[in-house]
Design a protein around this motif. Structure first.
Motif, PDB file in Angstrom:
ATOM      1  N   PHE A 371       0.812  -1.222   0.000  1.00  0.00           N
ATOM      2  CA  PHE A 371       0.000   0.000   0.000  1.00  0.00           C
ATOM      3  C   PHE A 371       0.852   1.282   0.000  1.00  0.00           C
ATOM      4  N   GLY A 372       2.166   1.140  -0.142  1.00  0.00           N
ATOM      5  CA  GLY A 372       3.035   2.304  -0.296  1.00  0.00           C
ATOM      6  C   GLY A 372       3.206   3.137   0.952  1.00  0.00           C
ATOM      7  N   TRP A 373       3.254   2.484   2.128  1.00  0.00           N
ATOM      8  CA  TRP A 373       3.434   3.224   3.375  1.00  0.00           C
ATOM      9  C   TRP A 373       4.904   3.264   3.773  1.00  0.00           C
ATOM     10  N   LYS A 374       5.301   4.410   4.310  1.00  0.00           N
ATOM     11  CA  LYS A 374       6.659   4.559   4.833  1.00  0.00           C
ATOM     12  C   LYS A 374       6.563   5.044   6.269  1.00  0.00           C
ATOM     13  N   ILE A 375       7.160   4.299   7.198  1.00  0.00           N
ATOM     14  CA  ILE A 375       7.125   4.662   8.607  1.00  0.00           C
ATOM     15  C   ILE A 375       8.230   5.679   8.885  1.00  0.00           C
ATOM     16  N   GLU A 376       7.841   6.849   9.402  1.00  0.00           N
ATOM     17  CA  GLU A 376       8.798   7.917   9.698  1.00  0.00           C
ATOM     18  C   GLU A 376       9.154   7.986  11.174  1.00  0.00           C
ATOM     19  N   ARG A 377       8.215   7.668  12.076  1.00  0.00           N
ATOM     20  CA  ARG A 377       8.477   7.603  13.514  1.00  0.00           C
ATOM     21  C   ARG A 377       7.822   6.342  14.073  1.00  0.00           C
ATOM     22  N   ASN A 378       8.539   5.661  14.975  1.00  0.00           N
ATOM     23  CA  ASN A 378       7.980   4.418  15.513  1.00  0.00           C
ATOM     24  C   ASN A 378       8.486   4.158  16.942  1.00  0.00           C
ATOM     25  N   ASP A 379       8.387   5.163  17.797  1.00  0.00           N
ATOM     26  CA  ASP A 379       8.825   4.999  19.185  1.00  0.00           C
ATOM     27  C   ASP A 379       7.722   4.331  20.014  1.00  0.00           C
ATOM     28  N   ASN A 380       8.105   3.338  20.812  1.00  0.00           N
ATOM     29  CA  ASN A 380       7.174   2.628  21.711  1.00  0.00           C
ATOM     30  C   ASN A 380       6.014   1.992  20.956  1.00  0.00           C
ATOM     31  N   CYS A 381       6.313   1.477  19.779  1.00  0.00           N
ATOM     32  CA  CYS A 381       5.259   0.829  18.971  1.00  0.00           C
ATOM     33  C   CYS A 381       5.360  -0.695  19.024  1.00  0.00           C
ATOM     34  N   HIS A 382       6.352  -1.236  19.708  1.00  0.00           N
ATOM     35  CA  HIS A 382       6.501  -2.683  19.940  1.00  0.00           C
ATOM     36  C   HIS A 382       6.633  -3.477  18.648  1.00  0.00           C
TER      37      HIS A 382
END
Length: 549
Positions: A371-382
């Protein structure tokens, strides 16, 4: 044996040898160059030509078959008026008198009196290399030996003299015409003085040089030859660099700005895809400035070499100043722009590196890539970003974005792959849910990358009910509407309680043509400007629709 040619002067034909013709042509061109700058100057030059034709007629009537260089020297000397000669002599006497009185003047006043009425040129009639020192001596009315000795001494001081000489040789024009030679000597430009300058240029032998002067001349010629070789090498290097940058720029513009395209010289291959998507103006300005920084000295070197070989005329002072100013402006632009491009490249490289090294399941990675998603922040997301089982229709096979943290401390931001759009108004819709406030759908364009142009908070329904479920209930209550299978499944989801899904809508205005638009979900306070209180949220079914131009 000399070759004679026939010329037409003021409607009359005359036989004249080649040397005499060259001198006459030089003199007439000098007159027209000088008098053409003042009102009625063409008439004055025509009158002088008419007078020359009359004197040629007198020679022809006396039995002269072909006009020689001696005849031309005599005629152009007679063109000047006797009173001008006396005025010149008086001026010379006045200058000599003033020079004798200069002993009581300050050095500054003496220098001003020496340079008054003079223009600075390179002197081609008494030069060892480029005529710079001789030109300075003529401008200041001093002995050229002192200038040349000073140049040698300063050259021994870390090459300062050589650098200054090269700069002056490039910047100063050469006194090629009789008018310029008179201006260099501080003499008034009159027909008589122009005649003297033309005659002297033809018959005056070059001054004899001493043995030391000859040695110094050879030394300077060797240095100048070395400089020419260095200039040619630098020119070749600049040419290679210029055409390399030009080809890279053209190739990068023609290829799509995608990270998937990693061929050499493409934006993807150079890691500049994100810089182009979000900051195209910075990248274009840097490329133009860099090309200008390389092209201007390359052009100057080529022009200098051609002018030395007499293929083209040397640049005028105005042209040189314009090119120097343009190069300084381009150089002052390329440094900060290059620094900006480098910082942006490093920033996006770190983001890509963090994304590649971020641990997640293969299923989550496949969903994000699909789906073309890019994760830019992922703090405390397990390391958990995708879920199944609570889609609003009750379909357990449909996946959706889902992030949680028991303490609501997750900082998460995901964005779509960039879309290229035209100017207009766009509507972005999705289905989402959350158990608390602070989760937003956002949209961005390059003009407001750090300040989203649109934000919409996901309503906090929790994991029951939701507007989608409520609308399905209304459909079931309305007997006039057929009971759709979709509505029935939504109504029965979660044992008839619904899963809390809500349709979220976002309106975005785009003012620029052919720009980029991205959207996504965020709990990052830097983007939302709102603290997050949701322990979890879900989102899916994103769509982009253009409403109008």
């Amino acid at each position: 044996m000399k070759k004679n040619i026939t010329i037409n002067l003021c409607g009359r034909l005359f036989q004249i040898d080649e040397d005499a013709y060259e001198m006459l042509k030089h003199y007439v061109e000098s007159l027209r160059s000088h008098f053409g700058k003042q009102e009625g100057g063409d008439e004055i030059a025509n009158d002088i030509e008419e007078r020359i034709a009359e004197l040629f007629d007198e020679l022809k009537s006396s039995g002269t078959e072909a006009i020689t260089i001696e005849h031309v020297k005599d005629i152009i000397t007679r063109i000047g008026k006797p009173e001008q000669l006396s005025d010149d002599e008086a001026d010379d006497a006045g200058r000599n008198t003033s020079g004798g009185q200069a002993s009581g003047q300050s050095i500054y006043e003496q220098m001003r009196s020496r340079t008054s009425g003079r223009r600075l040129y390179r002197n081609p009639n008494d030069k060892m290399v480029a005529g710079v020192m001789s030109g300075l001596a003529s401008y200041t009315g001093t002995d050229v030996t002192f200038w040349r000795l000073g140049a040698v001494l300063f050259t021994l001081c870390y090459g300062i003299g050589l650098i200054a000489y090269i700069v002056l040789a490039i910047v100063l024009p050469q006194a090629n015409t009789p008018e310029e030679q008179l201006q260099m000597q501080g003499r008034e430009v009159t027909p008589q003085n122009l005649a003297d300058a033309v005659v002297d240029d033809k018959q005056s032998p070059r001054p004899q040089r001493s043995g030391l002067a000859e040695v110094f001349s050879v030394f300077l010629k060797i240095v100048f030859g070395f400089f020419i070789c260095i200039a040619v090498i630098v020119g070749v290097a600049l040419a290679i660099a210029f055409f390399g940058v030009l080809m890279t720029t053209v190739f990068a513009m023609l290829m799509p700005a995608s990270k998937a395209v990693t061929l050499p010289f493409t934006l993807g291959g150079m890691g500049l895809t994100e810089v182009w998507n979000y900051h195209p103006a910075v990248l274009v300005a840097f490329a133009v400035s860099l090309l200008a920084v390389l092209f201007i000295p390359l052009y100057a070197i080529i022009h200098m070499v051609l002018s030395v070989t007499k293929k083209v005329k040397p640049m005028s002072m105005a042209q040189r100043i314009v090119w120097i100013v343009l190069w300084i402006v381009a150089f002052c632009c390329v440094i900060p722009l290059g620094s900006s491009v480098s910082m942006l490249h490093d920033q996006y490289r770190r983001e890509r590196h963090a994304e590649v090294n971020m641990w997640m399941t293969d299923e989550d990675r496949d969903y994000l890539n699909t789906f073309g998603w890019k994760i830019e922040r992922n703090d405390n997301c397990h390391n958990d970003y995708v879920k199944y089982g609570e889609y609003f229709t009750g379909d357990t096979e449909t996946a959706y974005l889902d992030v949680w943290d028991a303490n609501a401390e997750q900082v998460f931001q995901v964005r779509s792959m960039v879309q290229e759009v035209d100017s207009g108004t766009y509507r972005i819709t999705c289905n989402a849910r959350a158990d608390g406030e602070g989760v937003f759908i956002y949209a961005k364009t390059p003009a407001n990358r750090h300040d989203p142009s649109a934000l919409a908070m996901i309503p906090a329904y929790g994991n029951e009910g939701g507007k989608i479920w409520e609308e399905a209930l209304e459909q079931l209550k309305n007997d006039s509407l057929p009971i759709a299978e979709q509505a029935r499944r939504i109504r029965e989801a979660n044992n008839g309680k619904g899963y809390g899904w809500y349709p979220v809508e976002l309106i975005v205005k785009v003012d620029r043509r052919r720009t980029t638009l991205c959207y996504g979900v965020s709990t990052w306070e830097e983007t939302t400007q709102t603290p997050n209180n949701a322990k979890w949220f879900s989102a899916c079914d994103f769509k982009v629709e253009k409403l109008n131009d």
